[in-house]
Every structure is written in structure tokens, then in C-alpha cells.
Scaffold this motif. Structure first.
Motif, mmCIF file in Angstrom:
data_model
loop_
_atom_site.group_PDB
_atom_site.id
_atom_site.type_symbol
_atom_site.label_atom_id
_atom_site.label_comp_id
_atom_site.label_asym_id
_atom_site.label_seq_id
_atom_site.Cartn_x
_atom_site.Cartn_y
_atom_site.Cartn_z
ATOM 1 N N ARG A 109 42.417 39.027 44.247
ATOM 2 C CA ARG A 109 41.279 39.912 44.481
ATOM 3 C C ARG A 109 41.190 40.256 45.964
ATOM 4 N NH1 ARG A 109 36.300 41.239 42.107
ATOM 5 N NH2 ARG A 109 36.629 39.822 40.344
ATOM 6 N N LYS B 168 39.494 41.311 49.490
ATOM 7 C CA LYS B 168 38.228 41.091 50.191
ATOM 8 C C LYS B 168 37.990 42.208 51.204
ATOM 9 C CE LYS B 168 38.379 36.036 49.765
ATOM 10 N NZ LYS B 168 38.413 34.748 50.514
ATOM 11 N N ALA C 221 38.819 46.019 49.889
ATOM 12 C CA ALA C 221 37.817 46.384 48.883
ATOM 13 C C ALA C 221 36.483 46.702 49.541
ATOM 14 C CB ALA C 221 37.657 45.251 47.880
ATOM 15 N N SER C 222 36.090 45.861 50.488
ATOM 16 C CA SER C 222 34.823 46.080 51.182
ATOM 17 C C SER C 222 34.858 47.364 52.001
ATOM 18 C CB SER C 222 34.527 44.882 52.089
ATOM 19 O OG SER C 222 33.363 45.104 52.851
ATOM 20 N N GLY D 123 34.701 50.251 49.564
ATOM 21 C CA GLY D 123 33.588 50.240 48.622
ATOM 22 C C GLY D 123 33.999 50.099 47.171
ATOM 23 N N ILE D 124 35.082 49.346 46.917
ATOM 24 C CA ILE D 124 35.535 49.098 45.541
ATOM 25 C C ILE D 124 35.254 47.636 45.206
ATOM 26 C CG2 ILE D 124 37.487 49.123 43.945
ATOM 27 C CD1 ILE D 124 38.812 51.203 45.683
ATOM 28 N N GLN D 125 34.459 47.403 44.195
ATOM 29 C CA GLN D 125 34.041 46.051 43.860
ATOM 30 C C GLN D 125 35.187 45.215 43.303
ATOM 31 O OE1 GLN D 125 31.131 44.615 44.376
ATOM 32 N NE2 GLN D 125 31.504 42.696 43.272
ATOM 33 N N ASN D 126 35.975 45.801 42.405
ATOM 34 C CA ASN D 126 37.014 45.047 41.692
ATOM 35 C C ASN D 126 38.400 45.603 42.014
ATOM 36 O OD1 ASN D 126 35.418 43.137 40.094
ATOM 37 N ND2 ASN D 126 34.607 44.975 39.089
ATOM 38 N N ARG E 52 31.399 50.785 39.878
ATOM 39 C CA ARG E 52 31.358 49.440 40.443
ATOM 40 C C ARG E 52 32.079 48.421 39.562
ATOM 41 N NH1 ARG E 52 28.182 46.730 44.140
ATOM 42 N NH2 ARG E 52 27.803 44.516 43.722
ATOM 43 N N GLU E 53 31.924 48.556 38.246
ATOM 44 C CA GLU E 53 32.506 47.562 37.336
ATOM 45 C C GLU E 53 33.969 47.845 36.987
ATOM 46 O OE1 GLU E 53 30.444 50.720 34.788
ATOM 47 O OE2 GLU E 53 30.048 49.619 36.657
#
Length: 434
Positions: free
Chosen positions: A99, A101, A104-105, A108-111, A381-382
């Protein structure tokens, strides 16, 4: 040229009618066999047809409940059948899904996940392709391997050929760095350096010699490979095992797009077998100027557009044309394709270092293409986005010495020079001297 060998049929693990070859051009369905030649029916009419493996299980396979996969061997029941020659499969595949960190941050991608193929035996996704191909060649009774490669495929094929005790000739471009040659030599390969014209000539010649299996690409050419992309299906099986669901998007660095198509094929099968409720959108990422898939989608054409040759820091993806099957997979999955500039690619390499991941420039293409991807799809987001990082960083700079390993020679693009080389290296198969 010598006549090609008689096609050999393997001793099937699965019932014979479960595995066949089909031609994507004339639609002819052939009995299961191991060959590196194009469709025999198309050849009769002077055409070149692309063969593909066709798996039709009698019963719908149940989803494997594998809590600790041990490489692609865990999925052997869904791959081309071999009897006792998949001993090296256990070390291939089962690569980490990490995953993100920082990236993604930042985007702005959660997954956001990274599939890290550097954990394969030779540090590249090509190991999946080579492992399946070489094991089938060994099973079918071939004794020697030939491949033409500019990078990762040659190293992977050399490694698996060495594991099966098969002499291997890797045909490389003029000017190939000595350090790359030395990696091939580490696996006992014979490196032949020649011109672009010579590379194709040599591969076709070796493919017509008895006992030689020529490892081609999944492309409509005289020498081709319908088996390797079956190894790429394990991307799909592994992601379903690791995520417990299908991702929503998968972003691939692409040259020909064989990896993208093989993965799409795996997800299609999994969906057909009710292993997953949905299939991902396939996203191709290529260097600017070598972005055949992006250009083809933009023009709305049925066949991949061939572009002029270019050079790129992402050298292993800087091909002039992609495969039609990968183009069709993008369309069928409602995906897309993007190009990235040199600056974007090199910046993406540095972004991944912040994540603690070191990759070759080609592998950073999905990160370089993230802004365009986000602008087009605006993932929720999901939703799960997987970036496949196809290979770890290699040191392919020249060593600065003039030493040439004993099995490495530069040859003129003539068959007489190749025959002389084979004799000097005790690979003169026609004289039965291996």
C-alpha cells in the motif's frame, strides 16, 4: 534454412480437450501442441496468424483458498499443463502488494497499491513469462533455447534455461552494455551481438533447427509465443488472493502490452468462473513517442499504430508498436492509455524512492501517468488502484573495461557467421555435438 522440427505434443495433466491452440486471425482451433511457429492454416495461404492458448475446463474451477501462495505454482491447475517440469515455478510470482503512503497522499488516492515484481528471481515480471515458456519447451523435448532481447526478457530466459540445464543463446543489439552481457553470462547464456536485421534473421534460423525452441513474443510474427502470456494470468490470480477482491484499475508499463493482455485474460477467466464480481479497467502507460496504445485509442483504429523509433530513459518500453490484443483489452475493459515525458518518468523514479522502492525507469511509468489517469477517471475514495512495477533497478552502465566474456561475440548479420559461432561454442546441433 533447415526444415522445422515436427511439432511435439505434451503429456497432458489436464484432459486433452481442456487445452487447445486457436488462431486469432483465421479462428482455426488446433490440438494442444508446443510450437514457436505461427498458425499453420494461415501459412498455407501465405499469411501470418497469431496463435493463443485456449483453456476450456470441463467443470468451472472453484476459487482456490490459498492463504500462503508459493509462487505461480499455486495456480498450476489454470496454466498450460506440464508433467514434471515446473519445479522452478515455486520461486516465481507471489510478489508483494504494498500500500502506498506518500504517493497516495500526494495524489489524493485512498487505496493505491504497488505490485513489486523486483521480488522475482531475476528482478523482473518477465520471469512469469519465461518460467511457463521454458518449462513447456523442456517438457516437449527441446534441448536448446534461443531468444532475441534488449533487456529483461533475455535475462529471464537465460535464468530459466539454466535451471532446466538447457543451453541458451541470447541475441542482443549492437552496443549492448558489458554489464548486461555479464548478467547473461552469470546464467551460462551465450550472448550474440548483432544488428537489428541480424537479430531477426538469427532467431528465425535457430527456430528452424531441430531441438531448438525460439522464445518469441505474443505478436503476429513468424516466430511467436502463445504460452508466455498464460504466466501473466497469475497477476490476476495473485491480486484476487491478496486483495480478496478485484481492483478497480490496474496501471501497467507497456511496450507491446503482453503483460496487460495476459492479466486481462486472467481476470476474464476469474470472472467467468465467479471468482470475482467485477473486472478492473486496464490502463497502459508508455513513454511519449512510443505510446502506440494511446495514439491508437485516440485515432479510433482497430489495429495498433506503428510509430517511428525513439529513444527513452524507459528503454525497455520504447517499442514502435503494441499488440492488437492489448489494444482490444483496454477497450473491452473501458480503460485508457497515456504517455509520459522523460522528465515525468525520471521524477516518478524519485517519487518511488520516497516509498522505499527502487525501480528501472520503465517501471515508474504508472506513477508518471497518475495525473492524467486521475484527471480522466477521478477515482472514488473506496476504489482500488494497482500500479504494477515491472522491474527493479539494474546497473546497465558499461564497466569501462574492454573485457568480453568468452561466450560473447559480435557477429555480422549473416548465417555463415552464426553457424561458425555455434560450432566454436559446441552448439552445432546439426552435427549433434552438444
Amino acid at each position: 534454412m533447415p526444415q522445422g522440427p515436427t511439432l511435439m505434443v505434451t503429456n497432458e495433466i489436464h484432459p486433452k480437450d481442456e487445452w487447445q491452440l486457436s488462431c486469432n486471425s483465421c479462428k482455426e482451433v488446433l490440438d494442444w501442441t508446443i510450437t514457436h511457429f505461427s498458425c499453420p492454416q494461415c501459412r498455407i495461404t501465405g499469411k501470418t496468424g497469431l496463435l493463443e492458448c485456449r483453456f476450456s475446463p470441463r467443470r468451472k474451477p472453484s476459487r482456490p483458498l490459498i492463504t500462503e501462495p508459493s509462487g505461480i505454482e499455486s495456480y498450476a491447475d489454470f496454466l498450460p499443463p506440464t508433467n514434471g517440469h515446473r519445479t522452478q515455478w515455486h520461486a516465481t510470482g507471489n510478489t508483494p502488494l504494498k500500500r502506498s503512503k506518500h504517493i497516495a497522499s500526494h495524489h489524493g488516492i485512498q487505496n493505491l497499491f504497488f505490485k513489486i515484481e523486483a521480488d522475482n528471481p531475476t528482478g523482473s515480471f518477465k520471469d512469469r513469462y519465461a518460467a511457463v515458456t521454458i518449462s513447456l519447451a523442456k517438457e516437449a523435448g527441446y534441448r536448446c533455447i534461443a531468444v532475441s532481447s534488449t533487456g529483461n526478457l533475455g535475462i529471464s530466459v537465460a535464468y530459466y534455461a539454466s535451471q532446466y540445464g538447457m543451453p541458451c543463446v541470447v541475441i542482443v543489439p549492437s552496443g549492448t552494455p558489458t554489464s548486461f552481457i555479464e548478467q547473461l553470462e552469470d546464467y551460462g547464456a551465450h550472448a550474440v551481438e548483432t544488428t537489428s536485421k541480424g537479430r531477426q534473421l538469427f532467431l528465425e534460423y535457430l527456430g528452424h533447427l531441430p531441438h531448438w525452441f525460439a522464445v518469441g513474443l505474443f505478436l503476429k510474427r513468424k516466430i511467436q509465443n502463445p504460452y508466455g502470456i498464460e504466466g501473466y494470468k497469475t497477476f490476476a490470480y495473485e491480486m484476487l488472493t491478496q486483495l480478496k477482491a478485484s481492483p478497480d484499475f490496474i496501471m501497467f508499463p507497456c511496450a507491446r502490452g503482453n503483460n496487460l493482455y495476459g492479466t486481462w485474460k486472467g481476470f476474464r477467466e476469474a470472472h467467468e468462473w465467479s471468482w470475482c464480481d467485477s473486472v478492473p479497467r486496464m490502463i497502459a502507460c508508455q513513454p511519449d513517442g512510443a505510446d502506440s496504445l494511446r495514439v491508437s485509442l485516440h485515432r479510433g483504429v482497430a489495429h495498433a499504430v506503428e510509430l517511428p523509433p525513439v529513444s527513452s530513459a524507459a528503454f525497455s518500453t520504447a517499442e514502435t508498436v503494441a499488440g492488437d490484443e492489448s489494444l482490444a483489452a483496454i477497450r473491452e475493459s473501458r480503460g485508457s492509455a497515456y504517455g509520459a515525458s522523460e522528465a515525468q518518468i525520471l521524477n516518478a523514479v524519485n517519487e518511488l524512492k520516497v516509498e522505499g522502492i527502487s525501480v528501472e525507469p520503465s517501471s515508474a511509468l504508472p506513477i508518471a501517468c497518475l495525473p492524467d489517469f486521475i484527471a480522466e477517471f477521478q477515482p472514488l475514495r473506496e476504489e482500488i488502484v494497482v500500479c504494477v512495477l515491472t522491474a527493479g533497478q539494474r546497473n546497465l552502465t558499461t564497466s569501462g573495461t574492454h573485457y568480453l566474456p568468452s561466450r560473447h561475440e559480435r557477429l555480422s548479420p549473416s548465417l555463415s557467421s552464426l553457424r561458425d559461432y555455434l560450432t566454436r561454442q559446441c552448439l552445432d546441433i546439426e552435427s549433434q555435438s552438444i
